[in-house]
Design a protein around this motif. Structure first.
Motif, PDB file in Angstrom:
ATOM      1  N   LEU A 106       0.828  -1.208   0.000  1.00  0.00           N
ATOM      2  CA  LEU A 106       0.000   0.000   0.000  1.00  0.00           C
ATOM      3  C   LEU A 106       0.864   1.260   0.000  1.00  0.00           C
ATOM      4  CD1 LEU A 106      -2.807  -0.918   2.584  1.00  0.00           C
ATOM      5  CD2 LEU A 106      -2.873  -1.094   0.092  1.00  0.00           C
ATOM      6  N   TYR A 107       2.070   1.150   0.541  1.00  0.00           N
ATOM      7  CA  TYR A 107       2.999   2.279   0.538  1.00  0.00           C
ATOM      8  C   TYR A 107       3.775   2.382  -0.772  1.00  0.00           C
ATOM      9  CZ  TYR A 107       2.278   2.138   5.623  1.00  0.00           C
ATOM     10  OH  TYR A 107       1.734   2.126   6.876  1.00  0.00           O
ATOM     11  N   GLY A 108       3.563   1.417  -1.671  1.00  0.00           N
ATOM     12  CA  GLY A 108       4.240   1.453  -2.958  1.00  0.00           C
ATOM     13  C   GLY A 108       5.664   0.952  -2.917  1.00  0.00           C
ATOM     14  N   LEU A 109       6.027   0.197  -1.890  1.00  0.00           N
ATOM     15  CA  LEU A 109       7.391  -0.324  -1.785  1.00  0.00           C
ATOM     16  C   LEU A 109       7.597  -1.473  -2.775  1.00  0.00           C
ATOM     17  CD1 LEU A 109       7.834  -0.418   2.100  1.00  0.00           C
ATOM     18  CD2 LEU A 109       8.655   1.323   0.512  1.00  0.00           C
ATOM     19  N   LYS A 110       8.731  -1.480  -3.447  1.00  0.00           N
ATOM     20  CA  LYS A 110       9.050  -2.534  -4.394  1.00  0.00           C
ATOM     21  C   LYS A 110       9.291  -3.840  -3.652  1.00  0.00           C
ATOM     22  CE  LYS A 110      11.018   0.517  -7.911  1.00  0.00           C
ATOM     23  NZ  LYS A 110      12.217   0.867  -8.713  1.00  0.00           N
ATOM     24  N   SER A 111       9.019  -4.943  -4.331  1.00  0.00           N
ATOM     25  CA  SER A 111       9.037  -6.255  -3.689  1.00  0.00           C
ATOM     26  C   SER A 111      10.370  -6.572  -3.020  1.00  0.00           C
ATOM     27  CB  SER A 111       8.704  -7.329  -4.719  1.00  0.00           C
ATOM     28  OG  SER A 111       8.721  -8.604  -4.128  1.00  0.00           O
TER      29      SER A 111
END
Length: 250
Positions: A106-111
Protein backbone atom coordinates in the motif's frame (compact mmCIF):
# COMPACT_ATOMS: atom_id res chain seq x y z
CA UNK A 1 15.85 22.73 14.92
CA UNK A 2 13.18 23.21 12.23
CA UNK A 3 9.48 22.85 12.95
CA UNK A 4 7.79 19.89 11.23
CA UNK A 5 4.24 20.21 12.64
CA UNK A 6 2.46 23.54 13.11
CA UNK A 7 -0.96 23.50 14.77
CA UNK A 8 -3.00 26.70 14.93
CA UNK A 9 -6.23 27.16 16.89
CA UNK A 10 -7.43 23.61 16.31
CA UNK A 11 -10.94 22.65 17.45
CA UNK A 12 -12.98 19.47 17.25
CA UNK A 13 -16.57 19.03 18.39
CA UNK A 14 -18.39 15.81 17.58
CA UNK A 15 -22.03 15.82 16.51
CA UNK A 16 -24.44 16.04 19.47
CA UNK A 17 -21.51 16.63 21.86
CA UNK A 18 -21.88 19.34 24.49
CA UNK A 19 -18.18 20.17 24.63
CA UNK A 20 -15.19 20.46 22.32
CA UNK A 21 -12.94 17.38 22.46
CA UNK A 22 -10.08 19.58 21.23
CA UNK A 23 -10.40 23.20 22.25
CA UNK A 24 -8.18 25.85 20.64
CA UNK A 25 -4.92 23.91 20.56
CA UNK A 26 -1.87 25.64 19.06
CA UNK A 27 1.44 23.80 19.08
CA UNK A 28 4.74 23.57 17.23
CA UNK A 29 6.64 20.28 17.09
CA UNK A 30 10.26 20.22 15.97
CA UNK A 31 11.84 17.76 13.58
CA UNK A 32 13.14 14.54 15.15
CA UNK A 33 11.43 15.18 18.48
CA UNK A 34 9.81 12.39 20.46
CA UNK A 35 6.75 14.36 21.49
CA UNK A 36 4.41 12.98 24.13
CA UNK A 37 0.78 14.06 24.36
CA UNK A 38 -0.39 13.09 27.83
CA UNK A 39 -3.72 13.51 29.55
CA UNK A 40 -6.48 11.69 31.48
CA UNK A 41 -9.15 9.58 29.80
CA UNK A 42 -11.29 11.79 27.58
CA UNK A 43 -8.76 14.63 27.52
CA UNK A 44 -8.66 14.78 23.71
CA UNK A 45 -5.41 12.92 23.00
CA UNK A 46 -6.78 10.39 20.51
CA UNK A 47 -8.96 13.01 18.83
CA UNK A 48 -5.93 15.24 18.31
CA UNK A 49 -3.88 12.40 16.83
CA UNK A 50 -6.80 11.35 14.64
CA UNK A 51 -7.01 14.83 13.14
CA UNK A 52 -3.27 15.09 12.56
CA UNK A 53 -3.16 11.68 10.86
CA UNK A 54 -6.12 12.52 8.62
CA UNK A 55 -8.67 10.12 10.09
CA UNK A 56 -11.13 12.84 11.09
CA UNK A 57 -11.60 16.47 10.06
CA UNK A 58 -11.19 19.42 12.43
CA UNK A 59 -14.22 21.54 13.23
CA UNK A 60 -12.01 24.59 12.71
CA UNK A 61 -8.40 25.67 12.82
CA UNK A 62 -5.48 24.44 10.75
CA UNK A 63 -2.27 22.44 10.83
CA UNK A 64 0.61 21.66 8.50
CA UNK A 65 3.05 18.75 8.40
CA UNK A 66 6.46 19.33 6.85
CA UNK A 67 5.08 22.46 5.18
CA UNK A 68 2.04 20.67 3.73
CA UNK A 69 -1.40 22.05 4.55
CA UNK A 70 -4.01 19.59 5.82
CA UNK A 71 -6.61 21.48 3.76
CA UNK A 72 -4.79 21.35 0.41
CA UNK A 73 -2.19 18.59 0.62
CA UNK A 74 -3.87 15.65 2.38
CA UNK A 75 -2.71 13.11 -0.24
CA UNK A 76 0.91 14.26 0.04
CA UNK A 77 0.70 14.21 3.84
CA UNK A 78 -0.45 10.58 3.82
CA UNK A 79 2.69 9.65 1.89
CA UNK A 80 5.06 10.98 4.58
CA UNK A 81 3.30 9.93 7.78
CA UNK A 82 2.72 6.68 9.59
CA UNK A 83 -0.12 6.06 12.03
CA UNK A 84 -0.34 3.16 14.46
CA UNK A 85 -3.69 3.04 16.28
CA UNK A 86 -4.29 1.49 19.67
CA UNK A 87 -6.46 -1.17 18.01
CA UNK A 88 -4.72 -3.88 16.00
CA UNK A 89 -4.89 -3.13 12.25
CA UNK A 90 -3.97 -6.65 11.17
CA UNK A 91 -5.78 -9.47 9.38
CA UNK A 92 -6.01 -12.41 11.82
CA UNK A 93 -6.26 -15.13 9.15
CA UNK A 94 -3.05 -13.98 7.42
CA UNK A 95 0.47 -14.68 8.62
CA UNK A 96 2.70 -11.92 9.96
CA UNK A 97 4.65 -11.78 6.70
CA UNK A 98 1.49 -11.80 4.57
CA UNK A 99 0.10 -8.89 6.59
CA UNK A 100 3.31 -6.92 6.24
CA UNK A 101 3.59 -7.64 2.51
CA UNK A 102 0.06 -6.32 2.07
CA UNK A 103 0.57 -3.14 4.09
CA UNK A 104 3.97 -2.54 2.52
CA UNK A 105 2.46 -2.77 -0.95
CA UNK A 106 0.00 0.00 0.00
CA UNK A 107 3.00 2.28 0.54
CA UNK A 108 4.24 1.45 -2.96
CA UNK A 109 7.39 -0.32 -1.79
CA UNK A 110 9.05 -2.53 -4.39
CA UNK A 111 9.04 -6.25 -3.69
CA UNK A 112 12.79 -6.64 -3.14
CA UNK A 113 12.93 -3.63 -0.80
CA UNK A 114 9.80 -4.78 1.01
CA UNK A 115 11.11 -8.31 1.63
CA UNK A 116 14.34 -6.85 3.01
CA UNK A 117 12.52 -4.38 5.28
CA UNK A 118 10.13 -7.04 6.59
CA UNK A 119 12.90 -9.52 7.37
CA UNK A 120 14.93 -6.81 9.11
CA UNK A 121 12.04 -5.49 11.19
CA UNK A 122 10.74 -8.92 12.19
CA UNK A 123 14.24 -9.76 13.40
CA UNK A 124 14.46 -6.50 15.36
CA UNK A 125 11.11 -7.20 17.01
CA UNK A 126 11.93 -10.81 17.86
CA UNK A 127 9.29 -12.10 15.45
CA UNK A 128 11.43 -13.62 12.68
CA UNK A 129 10.67 -17.21 13.69
CA UNK A 130 6.95 -16.44 13.65
CA UNK A 131 6.91 -14.84 10.18
CA UNK A 132 4.74 -17.62 8.76
CA UNK A 133 2.43 -17.90 11.76
CA UNK A 134 -1.12 -16.57 11.53
CA UNK A 135 -1.79 -13.39 13.51
CA UNK A 136 -4.72 -15.11 15.25
CA UNK A 137 -2.16 -17.27 17.08
CA UNK A 138 -0.10 -14.28 18.30
CA UNK A 139 -0.14 -13.02 21.88
CA UNK A 140 -1.14 -9.41 22.55
CA UNK A 141 2.47 -8.27 22.74
CA UNK A 142 3.34 -10.00 19.47
CA UNK A 143 0.37 -8.37 17.73
CA UNK A 144 1.40 -4.99 19.13
CA UNK A 145 4.94 -5.39 17.74
CA UNK A 146 3.72 -6.56 14.33
CA UNK A 147 1.18 -3.72 14.25
CA UNK A 148 4.01 -1.24 14.75
CA UNK A 149 6.07 -2.73 11.92
CA UNK A 150 3.05 -2.48 9.60
CA UNK A 151 2.83 1.27 10.20
CA UNK A 152 6.52 2.02 9.73
CA UNK A 153 7.74 -0.07 6.79
CA UNK A 154 7.96 3.06 4.62
CA UNK A 155 10.14 4.93 7.18
CA UNK A 156 7.72 7.84 7.65
CA UNK A 157 8.98 11.35 8.36
CA UNK A 158 6.31 11.64 11.06
CA UNK A 159 4.88 8.76 13.09
CA UNK A 160 1.69 9.00 15.18
CA UNK A 161 1.35 6.42 17.95
CA UNK A 162 -1.66 5.93 20.21
CA UNK A 163 -0.72 3.93 23.31
CA UNK A 164 1.90 1.75 21.56
CA UNK A 165 2.82 -0.23 24.70
CA UNK A 166 -0.62 -0.70 26.26
CA UNK A 167 -1.24 -4.21 27.58
CA UNK A 168 2.19 -5.67 26.80
CA UNK A 169 4.76 -7.38 28.99
CA UNK A 170 8.08 -5.83 29.98
CA UNK A 171 10.02 -7.60 27.22
CA UNK A 172 7.62 -6.48 24.47
CA UNK A 173 7.64 -2.94 25.86
CA UNK A 174 11.44 -2.82 25.69
CA UNK A 175 11.45 -4.17 22.12
CA UNK A 176 8.91 -1.54 21.06
CA UNK A 177 10.76 1.35 22.72
CA UNK A 178 14.11 0.24 21.26
CA UNK A 179 12.54 -0.03 17.80
CA UNK A 180 11.07 3.47 18.10
CA UNK A 181 14.33 4.97 19.34
CA UNK A 182 16.08 3.49 16.31
CA UNK A 183 13.45 4.99 13.98
CA UNK A 184 13.91 8.36 15.68
CA UNK A 185 17.70 8.19 15.25
CA UNK A 186 17.09 7.61 11.53
CA UNK A 187 15.12 10.88 11.38
CA UNK A 188 11.50 10.04 12.15
CA UNK A 189 9.62 12.53 14.32
CA UNK A 190 7.41 10.66 16.80
CA UNK A 191 4.16 11.92 18.32
CA UNK A 192 2.96 9.57 21.00
CA UNK A 193 0.21 9.17 23.61
CA UNK A 194 0.49 7.04 26.71
CA UNK A 195 -0.85 6.53 30.21
CA UNK A 196 2.55 5.18 31.28
CA UNK A 197 4.01 8.37 32.75
CA UNK A 198 7.32 6.86 33.88
CA UNK A 199 7.79 5.51 30.35
CA UNK A 200 7.00 8.92 28.83
CA UNK A 201 9.39 10.62 31.26
CA UNK A 202 12.26 8.48 29.96
CA UNK A 203 11.20 8.22 26.32
CA UNK A 204 10.03 11.71 25.32
CA UNK A 205 12.14 14.75 24.51
CA UNK A 206 9.13 17.09 24.76
CA UNK A 207 5.68 16.72 26.33
CA UNK A 208 2.32 18.48 26.21
CA UNK A 209 -0.15 17.77 29.02
CA UNK A 210 -3.74 18.27 27.92
CA UNK A 211 -7.06 18.10 29.73
CA UNK A 212 -10.59 18.94 28.62
CA UNK A 213 -9.20 19.50 25.13
CA UNK A 214 -6.77 22.24 26.19
CA UNK A 215 -3.00 22.32 26.65
CA UNK A 216 -2.06 22.93 30.29
CA UNK A 217 1.73 22.70 30.02
CA UNK A 218 4.50 21.98 27.55
CA UNK A 219 8.22 21.38 27.92
CA UNK A 220 10.84 18.70 28.35
CA UNK A 221 10.20 16.19 31.15
CA UNK A 222 12.87 17.92 33.24
CA UNK A 223 11.36 21.36 32.65
CA UNK A 224 7.89 20.17 33.61
CA UNK A 225 9.13 18.53 36.80
CA UNK A 226 11.08 21.65 37.75
CA UNK A 227 8.01 23.82 37.12
CA UNK A 228 6.01 22.24 39.96
CA UNK A 229 7.31 22.79 43.53
CA UNK A 230 8.34 19.54 45.28
CA UNK A 231 7.50 17.42 42.22
CA UNK A 232 9.82 14.43 41.95
CA UNK A 233 8.54 12.93 38.72
CA UNK A 234 6.18 13.43 35.80
CA UNK A 235 3.30 11.65 37.54
CA UNK A 236 3.30 14.27 40.30
CA UNK A 237 3.30 17.04 37.69
CA UNK A 238 0.42 15.33 35.88
CA UNK A 239 -1.70 15.08 39.04
CA UNK A 240 -0.99 18.69 39.99
CA UNK A 241 -2.24 19.89 36.59
CA UNK A 242 -5.17 17.53 36.00
CA UNK A 243 -6.30 16.74 39.57
CA UNK A 244 -7.18 13.50 41.35
CA UNK A 245 -10.74 13.19 40.07
CA UNK A 246 -11.47 9.84 38.45
CA UNK A 247 -11.96 10.03 34.66
CA UNK A 248 -14.06 6.98 33.92
CA UNK A 249 -15.47 7.07 30.38
CA UNK A 250 -18.36 4.95 29.07
Amino acid sequence: MDTIIEIKNLYKKYKKADFFSVNDISLDIKKEEIFGILGPNGAGKTTLLSMLSGLIKPTSGSFSIDGLSHKKDQTKIRQIIGAVPQEYALYPTLTAKENLMYFGSLYGLKSTVLHREIDHDLEMMGLAKFADTKISQFSGGMKRRCNLIAGTLHHPRVLFLDEPTVGVDVQSKKAIIDYLLNLNKEGTTIIYTSHHLSEAEEFCTQIAIIDHGKIHATGSPEELINSVPQAQNLEEVFISLTGKELRDVV
